[in-house]
Design a protein around this motif. Structure first.
Motif, PDB file in Angstrom:
ATOM      1  N   ASN A  32      88.472  45.842  52.713  1.00  0.00           N
ATOM      2  CA  ASN A  32      88.417  46.082  51.271  1.00  0.00           C
ATOM      3  C   ASN A  32      87.029  45.741  50.735  1.00  0.00           C
ATOM      4  N   ASN A  33      86.898  45.434  49.445  1.00  0.00           N
ATOM      5  CA  ASN A  33      85.577  45.276  48.847  1.00  0.00           C
ATOM      6  C   ASN A  33      85.730  44.462  47.563  1.00  0.00           C
ATOM      7  N   THR A  34      84.666  43.767  47.174  1.00  0.00           N
ATOM      8  CA  THR A  34      84.700  43.064  45.892  1.00  0.00           C
ATOM      9  C   THR A  34      84.543  44.040  44.725  1.00  0.00           C
ATOM     10  N   LEU A  35      84.012  45.235  44.995  1.00  0.00           N
ATOM     11  CA  LEU A  35      83.934  46.278  43.959  1.00  0.00           C
ATOM     12  C   LEU A  35      85.334  46.826  43.718  1.00  0.00           C
ATOM     13  N   PRO A  36      85.707  47.063  42.475  1.00  0.00           N
ATOM     14  CA  PRO A  36      87.040  47.616  42.221  1.00  0.00           C
ATOM     15  C   PRO A  36      87.116  49.110  42.544  1.00  0.00           C
ATOM     16  N   LEU A  37      88.261  49.511  43.064  1.00  0.00           N
ATOM     17  CA  LEU A  37      88.586  50.929  43.164  1.00  0.00           C
ATOM     18  C   LEU A  37      88.814  51.405  41.732  1.00  0.00           C
ATOM     19  N   LEU A  38      88.336  52.606  41.427  1.00  0.00           N
ATOM     20  CA  LEU A  38      88.453  53.155  40.068  1.00  0.00           C
ATOM     21  C   LEU A  38      89.385  54.359  40.091  1.00  0.00           C
ATOM     22  N   ALA A  75      75.868  46.862  53.537  1.00  0.00           N
ATOM     23  CA  ALA A  75      74.617  47.627  53.453  1.00  0.00           C
ATOM     24  C   ALA A  75      74.752  48.916  52.637  1.00  0.00           C
ATOM     25  N   VAL A  76      75.957  49.289  52.235  1.00  0.00           N
ATOM     26  CA  VAL A  76      76.144  50.534  51.471  1.00  0.00           C
ATOM     27  C   VAL A  76      75.593  50.327  50.059  1.00  0.00           C
ATOM     28  N   PRO A  77      74.634  51.164  49.645  1.00  0.00           N
ATOM     29  CA  PRO A  77      74.069  50.991  48.300  1.00  0.00           C
ATOM     30  C   PRO A  77      75.037  51.447  47.204  1.00  0.00           C
ATOM     31  N   LEU A  78      74.834  50.900  46.014  1.00  0.00           N
ATOM     32  CA  LEU A  78      75.596  51.384  44.867  1.00  0.00           C
ATOM     33  C   LEU A  78      75.153  52.820  44.563  1.00  0.00           C
ATOM     34  N   PRO A  79      76.074  53.681  44.162  1.00  0.00           N
ATOM     35  CA  PRO A  79      75.706  55.066  43.846  1.00  0.00           C
ATOM     36  C   PRO A  79      74.788  55.126  42.618  1.00  0.00           C
ATOM     37  N   THR A  86      80.733  53.100  55.949  1.00  0.00           N
ATOM     38  CA  THR A  86      79.358  53.564  55.764  1.00  0.00           C
ATOM     39  C   THR A  86      79.096  54.222  54.408  1.00  0.00           C
ATOM     40  N   THR A  87      80.133  54.377  53.599  1.00  0.00           N
ATOM     41  CA  THR A  87      79.959  55.059  52.317  1.00  0.00           C
ATOM     42  C   THR A  87      81.137  54.804  51.386  1.00  0.00           C
ATOM     43  N   HIS A  88      80.881  54.957  50.102  1.00  0.00           N
ATOM     44  CA  HIS A  88      81.944  55.049  49.107  1.00  0.00           C
ATOM     45  C   HIS A  88      82.464  56.484  49.168  1.00  0.00           C
ATOM     46  N   GLU A  89      83.628  56.735  48.576  1.00  0.00           N
ATOM     47  CA  GLU A  89      84.225  58.071  48.605  1.00  0.00           C
ATOM     48  C   GLU A  89      84.878  58.356  47.263  1.00  0.00           C
ATOM     49  N   VAL A  90      84.841  59.604  46.837  1.00  0.00           N
ATOM     50  CA  VAL A  90      85.587  60.028  45.657  1.00  0.00           C
ATOM     51  C   VAL A  90      86.582  61.094  46.088  1.00  0.00           C
ATOM     52  N   LEU A  91      87.789  61.010  45.534  1.00  0.00           N
ATOM     53  CA  LEU A  91      88.831  62.001  45.773  1.00  0.00           C
ATOM     54  C   LEU A  91      89.278  62.551  44.431  1.00  0.00           C
ATOM     55  N   GLY A  92      89.241  63.866  44.293  1.00  0.00           N
ATOM     56  CA  GLY A  92      89.729  64.535  43.091  1.00  0.00           C
ATOM     57  C   GLY A  92      90.936  65.380  43.445  1.00  0.00           C
ATOM     58  N   PRO A 134      97.455  66.368  39.997  1.00  0.00           N
ATOM     59  CA  PRO A 134      96.258  67.159  39.717  1.00  0.00           C
ATOM     60  C   PRO A 134      95.506  66.653  38.488  1.00  0.00           C
ATOM     61  N   GLY A 135      94.191  66.569  38.643  1.00  0.00           N
ATOM     62  CA  GLY A 135      93.322  66.087  37.577  1.00  0.00           C
ATOM     63  C   GLY A 135      92.940  64.627  37.727  1.00  0.00           C
ATOM     64  N   ASP A 136      93.686  63.870  38.554  1.00  0.00           N
ATOM     65  CA  ASP A 136      93.347  62.464  38.796  1.00  0.00           C
ATOM     66  C   ASP A 136      92.159  62.373  39.755  1.00  0.00           C
ATOM     67  N   VAL A 137      91.341  61.342  39.551  1.00  0.00           N
ATOM     68  CA  VAL A 137      90.173  61.108  40.394  1.00  0.00           C
ATOM     69  C   VAL A 137      90.175  59.639  40.804  1.00  0.00           C
ATOM     70  N   ILE A 138      89.922  59.397  42.095  1.00  0.00           N
ATOM     71  CA  ILE A 138      89.878  58.035  42.633  1.00  0.00           C
ATOM     72  C   ILE A 138      88.503  57.807  43.253  1.00  0.00           C
ATOM     73  N   VAL A 139      87.822  56.741  42.814  1.00  0.00           N
ATOM     74  CA  VAL A 139      86.536  56.358  43.402  1.00  0.00           C
ATOM     75  C   VAL A 139      86.814  55.129  44.260  1.00  0.00           C
ATOM     76  N   ILE A 140      86.621  55.294  45.569  1.00  0.00           N
ATOM     77  CA  ILE A 140      87.009  54.285  46.552  1.00  0.00           C
ATOM     78  C   ILE A 140      85.764  53.609  47.123  1.00  0.00           C
ATOM     79  N   PRO A 141      85.608  52.310  46.877  1.00  0.00           N
ATOM     80  CA  PRO A 141      84.454  51.611  47.457  1.00  0.00           C
ATOM     81  C   PRO A 141      84.542  51.574  48.985  1.00  0.00           C
ATOM     82  N   ALA A 142      83.407  51.518  49.634  1.00  0.00           N
ATOM     83  CA  ALA A 142      83.364  51.364  51.088  1.00  0.00           C
ATOM     84  C   ALA A 142      84.237  50.178  51.486  1.00  0.00           C
TER      85      ALA A 142
END
Length: 175
Positions: free
Chosen positions: A23-29, A152-156, A72-78, A100-108
């Motif tokens: 998981n990550n200290t960054l929140p999933l959005l 090591a994954v940078p913030l977008p 190795t990366t964050h991911e977005v799912l729409g 449909p229409g929901d978007v999830i931003v998933i931290p590395a």
């Protein structure tokens, strides 16, 4: 520019390391109804919006039915078709229904898994700057290398929906 998504404040979900999924200290959005579900060619509209904000390397498919994460990366799912129940954050995480229409931003490092979906469930996935992704399942031997990769994954540079002034830029801060 393509269709502007509706201004939506994301739900923030934070998951602790469960021993298998880091998981990550960054929140999933989770942006609910960021796009109108009845939008013509919703997949293309989502894909274009992500690309305009430099979330590229896109693909269209479902979500794997097993717990997994990317180190190795964050991911977005729409979501552009059907509905699904996803488990986020690994075995100790949270289940959410997406439509449909929901978007999830998933931290590395944040686990995600499809627990069940309609036959037509489909998402557009993409990565900040088109970063290359790996596929890890929380198996023995993945860590500590996965932990080093995640750190090591940078913030977008941009929020995938709203660009340089979007919520993720305000919510996700360097530790």
């Amino acid at each position: 520019m393509g269709q502007q998504p509706k201004e939506v404040e994301p739900q923030q979900l934070v998951f602790k390391d469960d021993g298998a999924i880091p998981n990550n200290t960054l929140p999933l959005l989770l942006y609910r109804e960021a796009f109108a579900a009845n939008t013509t060619d919703l997949a293309s509209v989502i894909e274009q919006r992500f690309a305009e904000n430099d979330w590229t390397g896109s693909w269209r498919a479902g979500v794997y039915p097993f717990p997994h994460y990317h180190s190795t990366t964050h991911e977005v799912l729409g979501v552009f078709g059907g509905s699904a129940t996803l488990r986020l954050g690994g075995a100790q995480g949270t289940t959410v229904k997406v439509d449909p229409g929901d978007v999830i931003v998933i931290p590395a490092g944040v686990g995600h898994q499809n627990l069940g979906s309609s036959p037509d469930f489909s998402v557009v996935g993409a990565y900040p700057g088109g970063r290359r992704w790996d596929l890890l399942r929380g198996l023995p031997g993945e860590r500590p290398q996965a932990d080093r990769n995640i750190a090591a994954v940078p913030l977008p540079d941009n929020d995938p929906l709203y660009g340089s002034d979007g919520p993720s830029k305000r919510i996700w801060k360097s530790p």
